[in-house]
Design a protein around this motif. Structure first.
Motif, PDB file in Angstrom:
ATOM      1  N   TYR A   1      16.595  42.839  47.303  1.00 38.92           N
ATOM      2  CA  TYR A   1      15.586  42.507  48.304  1.00 38.92           C
ATOM      3  C   TYR A   1      15.505  43.656  49.295  1.00 38.92           C
ATOM      4  CZ  TYR A   1      16.250  37.839  46.400  1.00 38.92           C
ATOM      5  OH  TYR A   1      16.351  36.774  45.549  1.00 38.92           O
ATOM      6  N   ARG A   2      14.298  43.966  49.703  1.00 38.96           N
ATOM      7  CA  ARG A   2      14.152  45.090  50.605  1.00 38.96           C
ATOM      8  C   ARG A   2      14.907  44.818  51.915  1.00 38.96           C
ATOM      9  NH1 ARG A   2       8.312  43.018  51.462  1.00 38.96           N
ATOM     10  NH2 ARG A   2       8.189  42.840  53.722  1.00 38.96           N
ATOM     11  N   ALA A   3      15.306  45.877  52.560  1.00 32.85           N
ATOM     12  CA  ALA A   3      16.253  45.781  53.682  1.00 32.85           C
ATOM     13  C   ALA A   3      15.739  44.919  54.822  1.00 32.85           C
ATOM     14  CB  ALA A   3      16.595  47.186  54.180  1.00 32.85           C
ATOM     15  N   ASP A   4      14.414  44.894  55.052  1.00 30.53           N
ATOM     16  CA  ASP A   4      13.902  44.155  56.202  1.00 30.53           C
ATOM     17  C   ASP A   4      13.562  42.697  55.859  1.00 30.53           C
ATOM     18  OD1 ASP A   4      11.707  44.562  54.599  1.00 30.53           O
ATOM     19  OD2 ASP A   4      10.342  45.098  56.228  1.00 30.53           O
ATOM     20  N   TRP A   5      13.892  42.266  54.655  1.00 32.06           N
ATOM     21  CA  TRP A   5      13.585  40.880  54.286  1.00 32.06           C
ATOM     22  C   TRP A   5      14.548  39.949  55.016  1.00 32.06           C
ATOM     23  CZ3 TRP A   5       9.186  39.488  52.723  1.00 32.06           C
ATOM     24  CH2 TRP A   5       8.965  38.222  52.141  1.00 32.06           C
ATOM     25  N   ALA A   6      14.010  38.883  55.606  1.00 35.57           N
ATOM     26  CA  ALA A   6      14.814  38.048  56.512  1.00 35.57           C
ATOM     27  C   ALA A   6      15.959  37.345  55.792  1.00 35.57           C
ATOM     28  CB  ALA A   6      13.916  37.016  57.200  1.00 35.57           C
ATOM     29  N   TRP A   7      15.751  36.962  54.568  1.00 35.84           N
ATOM     30  CA  TRP A   7      16.813  36.268  53.820  1.00 35.84           C
ATOM     31  C   TRP A   7      17.331  37.173  52.711  1.00 35.84           C
ATOM     32  CZ3 TRP A   7      16.059  31.636  49.950  1.00 35.84           C
ATOM     33  CH2 TRP A   7      17.312  31.105  49.609  1.00 35.84           C
ATOM     34  N   LEU A   8      18.599  37.563  52.816  1.00 33.74           N
ATOM     35  CA  LEU A   8      19.294  38.382  51.819  1.00 33.74           C
ATOM     36  C   LEU A   8      18.756  39.805  51.729  1.00 33.74           C
ATOM     37  CD1 LEU A   8      19.388  35.668  49.011  1.00 33.74           C
ATOM     38  CD2 LEU A   8      21.245  36.264  50.556  1.00 33.74           C
ATOM     39  N   GLY A   9      18.158  40.297  52.822  1.00 30.97           N
ATOM     40  CA  GLY A   9      17.636  41.650  52.845  1.00 30.97           C
ATOM     41  C   GLY A   9      18.683  42.679  52.468  1.00 30.97           C
ATOM     42  N   GLY A  10      18.319  43.592  51.571  1.00 31.45           N
ATOM     43  CA  GLY A  10      19.224  44.646  51.125  1.00 31.45           C
ATOM     44  C   GLY A  10      20.248  44.197  50.115  1.00 31.45           C
ATOM     45  N   GLN A  11      20.236  42.920  49.737  1.00 27.07           N
ATOM     46  CA  GLN A  11      21.239  42.409  48.807  1.00 27.07           C
ATOM     47  C   GLN A  11      20.684  42.329  47.392  1.00 27.07           C
ATOM     48  OE1 GLN A  11      23.804  39.154  50.060  1.00 27.07           O
ATOM     49  NE2 GLN A  11      22.943  39.253  52.131  1.00 27.07           N
ATOM     50  N   GLY A  12      21.529  42.066  46.457  1.00 23.91           N
ATOM     51  CA  GLY A  12      21.167  41.984  45.033  1.00 23.91           C
ATOM     52  C   GLY A  12      22.280  42.637  44.221  1.00 23.91           C
ATOM     53  N   SER A  13      22.070  43.023  43.002  1.00 21.55           N
ATOM     54  CA  SER A  13      20.789  42.962  42.307  1.00 21.55           C
ATOM     55  C   SER A  13      20.507  41.558  41.791  1.00 21.55           C
ATOM     56  CB  SER A  13      20.808  43.956  41.138  1.00 21.55           C
ATOM     57  OG  SER A  13      19.815  43.709  40.210  1.00 21.55           O
TER      58      SER A  13
END
Length: 1001
Positions: free
Chosen positions: A424-436
């Motif tokens: 998820y892209r870094a600025d996404w409110a839920w789990l931003g920057g996380q994954g894959s």
């Protein structure tokens, strides 16, 4: 006969005319074949054959390009040998049958190999200048083209190896980009954001042909979305009016990672739903009635005793009553800042779907929270079923084709939350920057998604045990996802409009010039109907794939390939359509290849009429299937003239969604017709037990090893003998069978070469009328064989059997073994060995042997080209010609004689019966040879004009005596020269009348 004293049998050996030949019984193919191949290359066999066939009817088999990466495998060998057999057989028919081999040099397979080398050196591809990276890809492809070329030549593949086609040649790249620009000029190209198959590992979109399906075990979850409005469902409205109650719509999914981008819920208008109360508490759950029991079982595992099991307490809600209903995203309350009082259901700050990914990335946390605050509408979906789940489907337009289409129709657009690497892209409110998002731990029931949903009170059931088929990248073997990204598409259902122009600005002759023409799908389906598909059943496969395929995604986010050479106006978003600009682009590619685009002076390419500042330069790479789909334009048309179509395409069955289809769509979009007249589909090569070959299983059968040990002709016999329309097996036992069949055929040629060693046609040849009945019968059998073989190779004469070379090969082997070696040669060896050289019967036999030789050596040349050359040169060592210059043998159809066929079919059957009757005597050593047997038969055979004793190779036969077949040792004496038992011989070892006459001269 004279009363001379008996002589020992050995004394007559030198008087018998035994076959004489230097042709060895042991083939030694592994050693001989390379020398023969070198001889072909030295004499320029392919070039001379083109000269000899110049001006003849042309047959074009267009070669599907393999990837230039790695040694050839059994699939390559099977495919190339089959093509070579067909090309050689068409040349044998007298046609000009060129074969231009080619390679696919762009795309992910080669780029991935270079990236692997980078990873080994702990280098980052993105830190290397693109020009350097592309140069390494080109060098890698060049290397493997050279390696595979030699391996294919070792297989005996005859073709234009000095000038093959490569998709990375400058002329090819120029033509490919020219074909793209034809689509652009005719309006058959658009840029849009749609969910496409995306590989987070390779960070690019994939074509369906680059995807394979494997069984996996996934996490399945049931998630509750709180319903806040339901104006058309009285039962729901009653519940919603009671502020202390909560009512939830339950969705089920096996892709938990799509929940963070949910934007709507889909329902089936004709489905009955039920409201299931949570026994005595404040929650009620909405699910499809047919799926309620399975839903309850899943919930019982996660939350025992959660829901009421009394169906009588359930209220029914009709699907159509859900129109206008609205729910909340289950994670919103967990994301809000503490103390925030804003009512999420009435948020006035939603994310606008019309914004670009770059604009969305700039949003602050408030706007991200607003995305989760936005109401989730219930939308009717005809794809919603009660096969599994809950009968309610959560909609994430970024990650599903049905989701995208339904949401788009209702004004809901994608938000591009998942990056190319699957995070998820870094600025996404839920789990931003996380994954894959394809990481099993990330999406498991204990991963962050399920943990947060559980904390929010929305996770009703979760388990990691759902088994199903899932798409993977065939290159990296990693899972793929559907991901919405801006891509370039060729539409399947847009009416084709406007004239299609060539790159010199002229209008191309095409049926697609109507103001409102047919769609690409319609043109392609019509072309399928007018193409011959072999086997015929394969028509259904290609038709169904074209009928159901989405728009063609032609863009890739990679570095190695032909760029989508377009200029897009920054304000209007339209790409530039100007034939003059396009002509300059094509010329730049012709001079410098695809690399010219990346370092181009774009202002010069645009020319004085356009300002570069107004345009975005597109740097996406073309789908490699567009490359290979365009090969007909620079190979078939490029070498044989505009408008020329290939007579045949041949590839494996997977190419119905690959090369067959991309070639079809490319040609139909630019020329209004298929690039081929016929298509042959073959199966895959499996191991001896029918399993797919895999290095990990250790069951790979290597064609290079087989050629090194047994020779290419053995491998070719295997290919030609298989029912290759389906999957085929190869292993030690299968190859042993091919070797045995080859050995028998080789011995047939060895016998004929020996028997014809001193044959002089001018002196010995006899006419058809002078031949004995047995010889005329064998000419009849040869004519039958000829017709059967021509039906396989000649499209005009063949119908069901066209290109069925297993039938061709089996017919030749059966004829050589059953008709010749076990029957005709067996009967006539006495004539050959013992008759006088001038005897009419012996001359007739050798005349027929010569006819058989010239026919058989031609028939087998496409199958076993090395051995055919060896056989030909063994008989004609001083000839400068090759067996592969020869044309189809002249077989007189008047040789067909149904009367002889009926008569000799019966005689051959009775011959077999006699041999079976003799066999017990042979086993008991009462009779050493059938020549020592006297036979009485209760049946009268149609043997007028035929000595059946000679046919059965026995001493004598009496017909119409007793019942059945009776055998006894003959009381006649044996000739010391021919070993026949005859009445005129007074004692064993003496000479019969014939042998006495031959020796006296």
């Amino acid at each position: 006969m004279t009363d001379q004293p008996s002589q020992k049998t050995e004394d007559y050996k030198s008087t018998v005319f035994l076959p004489q030949t230097d042709f060895p019984m042991k083939a030694g193919l592994a050693q001989k074949e390379p020398a023969i191949a070198a001889q072909w290359e030295a004499m320029d066999l392919y070039g001379k054959l083109r000269e000899k066939r110049a001006g003849r009817e042309r047959f074009i088999l267009h070669d599907g390009p393999p990837y230039a990466n790695g040694d050839i495998h059994m699939g390559h060998a099977m495919n190339k040998v089959l093509k070579d057999i067909i090309v050689r057989s068409q040349s044998l028919l007298g046609k000009d049958a060129p074969y231009v081999p080619g390679w696919d040099c762009h795309g992910l397979p080669i780029e991935w190999k270079i990236e692997e080398e980078y990873r080994k050196k702990k280098l980052n591809k993105d830190e290397v200048p693109p020009s350097e990276f592309r140069a390494q890809c080109r060098a890698y492809a060049d290397k493997w083209v050279d390696v595979q070329r030699e391996q294919f030549k070792r297989l005996g593949i005859m073709g234009d190896w000095e000038d093959p086609y490569l998709t990375m040649k400058f002329d090819a790249e120029a033509t490919i980009v020219g074909e793209l620009l034809k689509f652009a000029e005719s309006g058959q190209l658009y840029r849009g954001a749609k969910p496409v198959m995306w590989s987070p590992v390779e960070k690019t979109a994939l074509a369906e042909a680059e995807v394979e399906y494997e069984d996996v075990t996934s996490t399945q979850i049931d998630v509750a979305f709180e319903i806040v409005e339901a104006p058309n469902a009285p039962a729901l409205q009653t519940l919603l009016k009671q502020s202390h109650l909560k009512t939830y719509a339950v969705i089920w999914t096996t892709t938990p990672w799509t929940i963070p981008v949910n934007q709507a819920l889909a329902y089936g208008p004709d489905i009955d739903y039920v409201l299931i109360p949570n026994g005595g508490t404040v929650e009620t759950y909405l699910v499809a009635k047919p799926l309620a029991d399975e839903f309850l079982k899943r919930c019982e595992r996660e939350n025992p005793g959660l829901l009421s099991l009394h169906e009588s307490e359930w209220e029914v809600v009709k699907g159509h009553q859900l129109a206008g209903a609205v729910a909340r995203h289950p994670i919103f309350n967990l994301l809000r800042h503490p103390g925030e009082s804003r009512d999420p259901a009435s948020s006035s700050d939603p994310v606008q779907g019309s914004e670009t990914p770059d604009q969305v990335r700039g949003d602050d946390r408030e706007r991200q929270l607003a995305f989760f605050a936005k109401p989730r509408p219930f939308l009717p979906g005809d794809f919603v079923t009660t096969d599994a789940g809950t009968g309610l489907v959560h909609m994430a337009p970024d990650h599903g084709e049905d989701d995208f289409a339904l949401c788009k129709a209702n004004g809901i657009n994608p938000v591009f939350a998942v990056e190319g690497d699957g995070k998820y892209r870094a600025d996404w409110a839920w789990l931003g920057g996380q994954g894959s998002v394809i990481n099993p731990k990330f999406v498991s029931k204990d991963g962050p998604i399920c943990t947060d949903l559980r904390e929010a009170g929305a996770l009703l059931a979760a388990s990691d045990d759902f088994k199903h088929s899932y798409p993977h990248s065939w290159r990296s073997k990693a899972k793929i996802i559907y991901r919405c990204t801006p891509q370039w598409f060729i539409p399947m259902d847009q009416p084709q409009q406007g004239a299609i122009t060539d790159m010199d600005g002229g209008v191309m002759p095409t049926p697609l010039i109507a103001s409102n023409g047919p769609t690409l799908r319609e043109v392609a389906l019509d072309a399928i109907a007018h193409t011959r598909w072999v086997p015929e059943r394969s028509t259904n496969r290609i038709r169904s794939m074209v009928e159901g395929r989405p728009d063609w995604v032609i863009s890739r986010q990679r570095a190695w390939g032909v760029p989508i050479a377009l200029y897009v106006h920054r304000k209007s978003g339209d790409y530039l359509v100007d034939p003059a600009v396009n002509a300059r682009i094509v010329e730049a590619f012709r001079a410098g290849g695809a690399d010219a685009w990346f370092g181009a002076d774009h202002a010069s390419l645009l020319g004085p009429d356009y300002d570069l500042a107004d345009y975005e330069v597109v740097n996406d790479i073309l789908d490699v299937w567009f490359d290979s789909g365009s090969t007909h334009s620079f190979v078939v048309e490029g070498r044989y003239g505009e408008g020329t179509r290939a007579d045949l395409y041949i590839e494996g069955s997977d190419q119905h969604r690959g090369w067959f289809q991309s070639s079809l769509l490319e040609s139909c979009g630019t020329r209004g017709q298929a690039p081929y007249k016929a298509v042959l589909t073959h199966g895959f090569a499996l191991d001896g037990s029918g399993k797919k070959m895999s290095k990990s299983l250790g069951n790979v059968v290597d064609p290079l090893k087989i050629m090194g040990e047994s020779g290419a002709d053995i491998l070719r016999v295997w290919v030609a003998s298989t029912d290759y329309f389906d999957d085929v097996r190869i292993g030690k036992e299968v190859l042993a069978g091919s070797s045995d069949a080859y050995r028998k055929l080789r011995n047939t040629f060895r016998y004929m070469l020996g028997a014809l060693s001193d044959y002089d046609e001018e002196v010995e040849a006899v006419s058809y009328a002078e031949m004995p009945e047995l010889e005329r019968y064998m000419l009849h059998r040869l004519a039958q064989l000829d017709a059967e073989l021509r039906a396989v190779v000649d499209k005009e004469k063949g119908s069901e059997s066209w290109l069925e070379f297993s039938r061709y090969t089996r017919a030749i082997f059966d004829f050589a073994n059953s008709d010749l070696s076990a029957f005709f040669f067996d009967i006539r060896k006495d004539c050959l060995y013992c008759d006088a050289k001038s005897d009419p019967k012996r001359r007739a036999y050798r005349t027929l042997l010569d006819t058989l030789f010239h026919a058989l050596v031609r028939y087998v040349a496409p199958i076993i080209p090395f051995t055919a050359e060896e056989v030909w040169q063994s008989r004609f060592p001083n000839s400068e010609d090759s067996v592969h210059f020869l044309e189809w043998p002249e077989v007189d159809p008047r040789w067909i004689d149904t009367h002889l066929d009926d008569k000799w079919t019966e005689l051959r059957y009775q011959r077999e019966q006699v041999n079976e009757a003799i066999e017990p005597y042979r086993r008991e050593k009462l009779i050493r040879s059938s020549l020592e047997a006297d036979v009485t038969m209760g049946e009268l055979l149609p043997s007028d004009g035929v000595n059946f004793a000679e046919v059965a190779i026995v001493a004598r036969v009496e017909m119409g005596v007793g019942d059945g077949i009776v055998v006894k040792p003959s009381d006649w004496h044996k000739c010391g020269r021919c070993w026949r038992l005859l009445p005129e011989i007074t004692q064993d070892g003496a000479l019969c009348d014939r042998c006495d006459s031959v020796l006296k001269g």
